[in-house]
Design a protein around this motif. Structure first.
Motif, short mmCIF file in Angstrom:
data_model
loop_
_atom_site.label_atom_id
_atom_site.label_comp_id
_atom_site.label_asym_id
_atom_site.label_seq_id
_atom_site.Cartn_x
_atom_site.Cartn_y
_atom_site.Cartn_z
N PHE A 189 0.83 -1.35 -0.08
CA PHE A 189 -0.13 0.03 -0.05
C PHE A 189 0.96 1.16 0.04
O PHE A 189 0.68 2.37 -0.38
CB PHE A 189 -0.84 0.06 1.27
N GLY A 190 1.92 1.28 0.76
CA GLY A 190 2.93 2.54 0.69
C GLY A 190 3.99 2.33 1.66
O GLY A 190 3.63 1.78 2.69
N PRO A 191 4.75 3.47 1.82
CA PRO A 191 5.95 3.46 2.95
C PRO A 191 5.46 3.74 4.31
O PRO A 191 5.87 3.51 5.20
CB PRO A 191 6.48 4.59 2.38
N ALA A 192 4.28 4.27 4.39
CA ALA A 192 3.66 4.52 5.96
C ALA A 192 3.30 3.15 6.58
O ALA A 192 3.29 3.31 7.74
CB ALA A 192 2.39 5.59 5.88
N LYS A 193 3.31 2.25 5.91
CA LYS A 193 3.11 1.00 6.71
C LYS A 193 4.51 0.20 6.99
O LYS A 193 4.39 -0.93 7.73
CB LYS A 193 2.26 0.12 5.90
N ARG A 194 5.58 0.92 6.36
CA ARG A 194 6.79 -0.08 6.65
C ARG A 194 7.45 0.63 7.83
O ARG A 194 7.92 1.75 8.05
CB ARG A 194 7.59 0.12 5.40
N TRP A 195 8.08 -0.54 8.72
CA TRP A 195 8.92 -0.03 9.68
C TRP A 195 10.30 0.11 9.00
O TRP A 195 10.66 -0.59 8.13
CB TRP A 195 9.12 -1.45 10.53
N PRO A 196 11.21 1.12 9.57
CA PRO A 196 12.47 1.66 8.78
C PRO A 196 13.40 0.71 8.74
O PRO A 196 13.44 -0.15 9.75
CB PRO A 196 12.68 2.77 9.72
N ALA A 197 14.10 0.60 7.58
CA ALA A 197 15.16 -0.28 7.30
C ALA A 197 16.20 -0.20 8.55
O ALA A 197 16.63 -1.31 8.85
CB ALA A 197 15.88 -0.06 5.96
N ARG A 198 16.62 0.84 9.05
CA ARG A 198 17.50 0.82 10.10
C ARG A 198 17.28 0.13 11.53
O ARG A 198 17.85 -0.63 12.17
CB ARG A 198 18.13 2.21 10.65
#
Length: 354
Positions: A189-198
């Motif tokens: 759906f988009g980046p707002a659902k993604r836990w940051p890579a770091r």
């Protein structure tokens, strides 16, 4: 000899929604002992249906998202005339009800959606308060109009064969000798659902130091994210993004000791495989689409601004995921792995930040 009750289900296009439709299939088989269930779905979701024992046959849905193709829909509908006693339409769009209408199937069931009166002759009105979860909204379509939903709704359950697991391991050159933690850092759906890579990278460092193997799952679209995680982690990881088919991803996830995942299709797959799951929520709601498993732990800060259901953070700070650090997730992992299998699911309790 009594003929079988033939049902066609027009399935959703999203992987997670396709998993959440399985309880509907379970109920249909429960209510109609003679049912023959065909599911029409896009190509990319067919591996899910192959792992659902309730599904007797599949029919390829050739229509892409947004494509009207009225003539092609008419031809497909006409080719299905006389083949089914009932069609259940799960997507709410007008287009998704056209093939059932053209087929002339006697009973055409679904929610009113985009003003589908006439196309559906068993059109239901959705009460969102009575049915707060997506899985419930699908499952109630197995009931007669006006009948309340029997609860609890059975959870989705995918079946995987040992030979399929071994074939996937061999094809990707993997070994499951060490306990595997699967990371699913994507979210369509988009980046707002993604836990940051770091944060994923920091967690990967901690888990590998504890003897776990970490496998990164995702499609080719998630490759940049998984490469960033691997680079920042600086420890050996298996980056499988874009390297597996959905069928292989399902079979490999079934081997995981634990799955750490955003709110995504693979989260629902992992829950349906009964893997211990730690699910990370920011812009979306665990009350609407939770992982349907008693082996899942939900982690969310429950900020005032979330869930916003936006693709990108409208406030530009992304606090709902940025401030959800690896300490909180590691604590959730400990709770998940120490909970005995079969323990009833804990109620969702958001983390309150001081």
């Amino acid at each position: 000899m009594t003929s079988r009750y033939r049902i066609l289900v027009i399935a959703p296009a999203w992987v997670g929604d396709s998993v959440m439709a399985q309880p509907l299939y379970q109920r249909l088989k429960q209510y109609h002992a003679d049912a023959h269930l065909t599911v029409m779905a896009p190509d990319w979701t067919l591996p899910l249906l192959e792992r659902m024992p309730e599904v007797d046959a599949t029919l390829r849905n050739p229509f892409g998202h947004g494509a009207l193709k009225l003539g092609s829909r008419w031809k497909l509908g006409r080719s299905l005339r006389g083949q089914f006693e009932q069609v259940i339409v799960l997507p709410n769009s007008l287009k998704s009800a056209l093939v059932p209408w053209f087929s002339g199937t006697p009973l055409r069931t679904g929610f009113v959606g985009e003003s589908r009166y006439g196309l559906l002759n068993d059109a239901r009105k959705l009460d969102p308060k009575a049915l707060p979860q997506m899985v419930e909204r699908f499952a109630i379509l197995a009931e007669a109009d006006g009948k309340p939903l029997p609860r609890p709704v059975p959870p989705p359950r995918l079946t995987v064969q040992p030979e399929a697991q071994q074939a996937a391991l061999s094809a990707l050159g993997l070994s499951a000798e060490r306990p595997v933690v699967a990371f699913c850092p994507g979210a369509e759906f988009g980046p707002a659902k993604r836990w940051p890579a770091r944060h994923f990278a920091e967690l990967a460092k901690r888990l590998t130091s504890q003897g776990f193997a970490v496998w990164l799952f995702g499609s080719g679209k998630d490759k940049a994210e998984t490469q960033a995680i691997a680079q920042m982690a600086g420890v050996p990881l298996e980056d499988l993004a874009g390297r597996t088919s959905l069928a292989q991803a399902i079979d490999l996830l079934s081997l995981a000791h634990l799955v750490v995942t955003n709110d995504s299709g693979l989260m629902h797959v992992a829950a349906a495989l009964q893997r211990p799951v730690v699910a990370l929520y920011g812009s979306s709601s665990p009350e609407f689409t939770p992982p349907l498993s008693d082996r899942a732990e939900i982690v969310s800060l429950d900020l005032e601004c979330s869930p916003c259901f936006e693709r990108t953070c409208p406030l530009k700070h992304f606090d709902c995921m940025e401030k959800l650090d690896s300490d909180l997730v590691e604590a959730a992992i400990a709770r998940t792995l120490t909970k005995p299998p079969g323990t009833p699911a804990s109620p969702y309790i958001p983390i309150i930040q001081a």
